[in-house]
Design an enzyme around this catalytic site. Structure first.
Site, PDB file in Angstrom:
ATOM      1  N   SER A 142       0.643  -1.023  -0.067  1.00 53.09           N
ATOM      2  CA  SER A 142       0.118   0.158  -0.044  1.00 53.09           C
ATOM      3  C   SER A 142       1.014   1.198  -0.155  1.00 53.09           C
ATOM      4  CB  SER A 142      -0.910   0.062   1.100  1.00 53.09           C
ATOM      5  OG  SER A 142      -1.267   1.422   1.471  1.00 53.09           O
ATOM      6  N   TYR A 155      -1.756  -0.958  10.341  1.00 47.67           N
ATOM      7  CA  TYR A 155      -1.823  -1.230   9.120  1.00 47.67           C
ATOM      8  C   TYR A 155      -0.508  -0.639   8.432  1.00 47.67           C
ATOM      9  CZ  TYR A 155      -3.934  -1.289   4.607  1.00 47.67           C
ATOM     10  OH  TYR A 155      -4.052  -1.095   3.064  1.00 47.67           O
TER      11      TYR A 155
HETATM   12  P1  NAD Z   1     -11.333  -6.437   0.590  1.00 46.32           P
HETATM   13  O1  NAD Z   1     -11.926  -6.278   1.962  1.00 46.32           O
HETATM   14  O2  NAD Z   1     -12.302  -6.343  -0.752  1.00 46.32           O
HETATM   15  O3  NAD Z   1     -10.575  -7.998   0.343  1.00 46.32           O
HETATM   16  C1  NAD Z   1      -9.827  -8.535   1.315  1.00 46.32           C
HETATM   17  C2  NAD Z   1      -9.860  -9.965   0.925  1.00 46.32           C
HETATM   18  O4  NAD Z   1      -8.868 -10.705   1.957  1.00 46.32           O
HETATM   19  C3  NAD Z   1     -10.900 -10.791   0.895  1.00 46.32           C
HETATM   20  O5  NAD Z   1     -11.164 -11.592   0.040  1.00 46.32           O
HETATM   21  C4  NAD Z   1     -11.077 -11.209   2.512  1.00 46.32           C
HETATM   22  O6  NAD Z   1     -11.919 -12.433   2.414  1.00 46.32           O
HETATM   23  C5  NAD Z   1      -9.473 -11.458   2.626  1.00 46.32           C
HETATM   24  N1  NAD Z   1      -9.169 -11.937   3.830  1.00 46.32           N
HETATM   25  C6  NAD Z   1      -9.298 -11.171   4.855  1.00 46.32           C
HETATM   26  N2  NAD Z   1      -8.831 -11.857   6.189  1.00 46.32           N
HETATM   27  C7  NAD Z   1      -8.347 -12.879   5.703  1.00 46.32           C
HETATM   28  C8  NAD Z   1      -7.649 -13.974   6.364  1.00 46.32           C
HETATM   29  N3  NAD Z   1      -7.261 -13.751   7.774  1.00 46.32           N
HETATM   30  N4  NAD Z   1      -7.350 -15.007   5.737  1.00 46.32           N
HETATM   31  C9  NAD Z   1      -7.602 -15.220   4.297  1.00 46.32           C
HETATM   32  N5  NAD Z   1      -8.381 -14.103   3.528  1.00 46.32           N
HETATM   33  C10 NAD Z   1      -8.576 -13.079   4.492  1.00 46.32           C
HETATM   34  O7  NAD Z   1     -10.200  -5.468   0.522  1.00 46.32           O
HETATM   35  P2  NAD Z   1      -8.903  -4.730  -0.951  1.00 46.32           P
HETATM   36  O8  NAD Z   1      -9.441  -3.575  -0.784  1.00 46.32           O
HETATM   37  O9  NAD Z   1      -9.200  -5.708  -2.016  1.00 46.32           O
HETATM   38  O10 NAD Z   1      -7.627  -5.210  -0.024  1.00 46.32           O
HETATM   39  C11 NAD Z   1      -6.704  -6.219  -0.899  1.00 46.32           C
HETATM   40  C12 NAD Z   1      -5.469  -5.941  -0.359  1.00 46.32           C
HETATM   41  O11 NAD Z   1      -5.089  -4.531  -1.076  1.00 46.32           O
HETATM   42  C13 NAD Z   1      -4.985  -5.659   1.140  1.00 46.32           C
HETATM   43  O12 NAD Z   1      -3.711  -6.150   1.558  1.00 46.32           O
HETATM   44  C14 NAD Z   1      -5.042  -4.245   1.240  1.00 46.32           C
HETATM   45  O13 NAD Z   1      -4.480  -3.785   2.302  1.00 46.32           O
HETATM   46  C15 NAD Z   1      -4.566  -3.619   0.047  1.00 46.32           C
HETATM   47  N6  NAD Z   1      -4.801  -2.164  -0.363  1.00 46.32           N
HETATM   48  C16 NAD Z   1      -6.123  -1.932  -0.402  1.00 46.32           C
HETATM   49  C17 NAD Z   1      -6.137  -0.683  -0.909  1.00 46.32           C
HETATM   50  C18 NAD Z   1      -7.600   0.101  -0.962  1.00 46.32           C
HETATM   51  O14 NAD Z   1      -7.621   1.186  -0.671  1.00 46.32           O
HETATM   52  N7  NAD Z   1      -8.689  -0.804  -0.881  1.00 46.32           N
HETATM   53  C19 NAD Z   1      -5.153   0.320  -1.029  1.00 46.32           C
HETATM   54  C20 NAD Z   1      -3.946  -0.206  -0.745  1.00 46.32           C
HETATM   55  C21 NAD Z   1      -3.878  -1.614  -0.423  1.00 46.32           C
END
Ligand code: NAD
Length: 260
Positions: A142, A155
Site C-alpha cells: 500500500s 496497518y
Molecule cells: P477487500 O476487503 O475487498 O478484500 C480483502 C480480501 O482478504 C477478502 O477476500 C477477504 O476475505 C480476505 N481476507 C481477509 N482476512 C483474511 C484472512 N485472515 N485469511 C484469508 N483471507 C482473508 O479489500 P481490498 O481493498 O481488495 O484489499 C486487498 C489488499 O489490498 C489488502 O492487502 C489491502 O491492504 C491492500 N490495499 C487496499 C487498498 C484500498 O484502498 N482498497 C489500498 C492499498 C492497499
C-alpha cells in the site's frame, strides 16, 4: 509465458485480489482462490472463472493469519493443481483508531493477516519455485508501506514490513529465476475502504462525506480512486515476460499521493 502456470492469490474472494486472480486467469493461469465469503457465491465464482478462461479454479478457505493453515493450503494447491508458480499475497484487513485506545487484538490480527501471512506463504512456496527455477511473488502492500496516516498504526507498520520483506526475498532469490515485487496502491474503492469510512469519520471528527472527499480523494492529486483492474494489470505485467528482471521493486499506483 503464464499459460498453464499455477497462481495462488490470497484474499481473492473480493476486491483487488479477485481482480488480480481474474487477470492471471485471462493469461491462462490455473487458480487457487482464497479468502472468506458466501459458499454459494464462491462456488459460482469458481465456475464462472473456470468457464470463461478455460482454467482450473480451486478454492481454499484458509485463514492466512494461521501458519498451519497456510502450509495446508500450499499442500492442497500442490495436490489439486501441481505446484505454485505465482504467489500473490493480497489478503488484508484494517482497523482505524488512535494508538492509545487501539485494541491489542486488532494490532495482532492486522500484523498476522497483512504481514506474517506473507512470510508463511513465501516460506512454504519458495522451495517449489526454486525447484523449477521459476517463480513470481507479488505482495500487495500500500502507499501505507511508504508513508503513514494517523490512526492506522498497525496497518502502516504491517505494510512497511511487507515492503521490507519484499526487498529481502528479492535479494535472497535474485539468481534463482524467482522475482519478488510489491505493489503499493493508493485508495481503491473496495469493501476494505468502504468499511473504514465510519471509523475514520469518528477518529477525525468529520462526516462520512468529508472523509470521502477530504481524506480519501483529497490525498490523491488525481482526485480519483485507483481501479482494481489497473492493479491487476500491474500484477500480471510483473508476472509476465517483461518482468523477468524486475525484482525488489515497489510499484506505486496512487494518483500522485506519494509525490506530494
Ligand atoms: P477487500 O476487503 O475487498 O478484500 C480483502 C480480501 O482478504 C477478502 O477476500 C477477504 O476475505 C480476505 N481476507 C481477509 N482476512 C483474511 C484472512 N485472515 N485469511 C484469508 N483471507 C482473508 O479489500 P481490498 O481493498 O481488495 O484489499 C486487498 C489488499 O489490498 C489488502 O492487502 C489491502 O491492504 C491492500 N490495499 C487496499 C487498498 C484500498 O484502498 N482498497 C489500498 C492499498 C492497499
Amino acid at each position: 509465458m503464464l499459460q498453464s502456470k499455477v497462481a495462488l492469490v490470497t484474499g481473492s474472494t473480493s476486491g483487488i485480489g479477485l481482480a488480480i486472480a481474474e487477470s492471471l486467469a485471462e493469461q491462462g493461469c490455473h487458480l487457487m482462490l482464497n479468502g472468506f465469503g458466501d459458499d454459494k457465491e464462491i462456488a459460482e465464482l469458481r465456475n464462472r472463472l473456470s468457464r470463461e478462461h478455460n482454467v482450473e479454479v480451486g478454492y481454499c478457505a484458509a485463514d492466512v493469519s494461521s501458519a498451519e493453515q497456510v502450509h495446508q493450503m500450499i499442500e492442497e494447491t500442490q495436490k489439486l493443481l501441481g505446484s505454485v508458480d505465482v504467489l500473490v499475497n493480497n489478503a488484508g484487513v484494517q482497523h482505524v483508531e488512535e494508538i492509545e485506545t487501539f485494541p491489542v487484538e486488532q494490532w495482532d490480527r492486522i500484523i498476522a493477516v497483512n504481514l506474517s501471512s506473507a512470510f508463511h506463504t513465501i516460506q512454504a512456496t519458495l522451495p517449489l519455485m526454486k525447484a523449477k527455477g521459476w517463480g513470481r511473488i507479488v505482495n500487495v502492500a500500500s502507499i501505507h508501506g511508504l508513508v503513514a496516516s494517523p490512526y492506522k498504526s498497525a496497518y502502516v507498520a504491517a505494510k512497511h514490513g511487507v515492503v521490507g520483506l519484499t526487498k529481502t526475498v528479492a535479494l535472497e532469490t535474485a539468481r534463482q529465476g524467482v522475482t519478488c515485487n510489491a505493489i503499493c496502491p493508493g485508495y481503491v474503492l473496495t469493501p476494505l475502504v468502504e468499511n473504514q469510512i465510519s471509523d475514520t469519520a469518528r477518529a477525525r471528527g468529520l462526516s462520512e462525506q468529508e472523509v470521502m472527499s477530504e481524506v480519501l480523494l483529497g490525498s490523491q492529486p488525481s482526485g480519483r480512486f485507483t481501479d482494481v483492474k489497473d492493479i491487476a494489470a500491474m500484477a500480471t505485467f510483473l508476472c509476465g515476460g517483461a518482468g523477468n528482471n524486475i525484482t525488489g521493486s515497489v510499484q506505486v499506483l496512487d494518483g500522485g499521493y506519494t509525490a506530494a
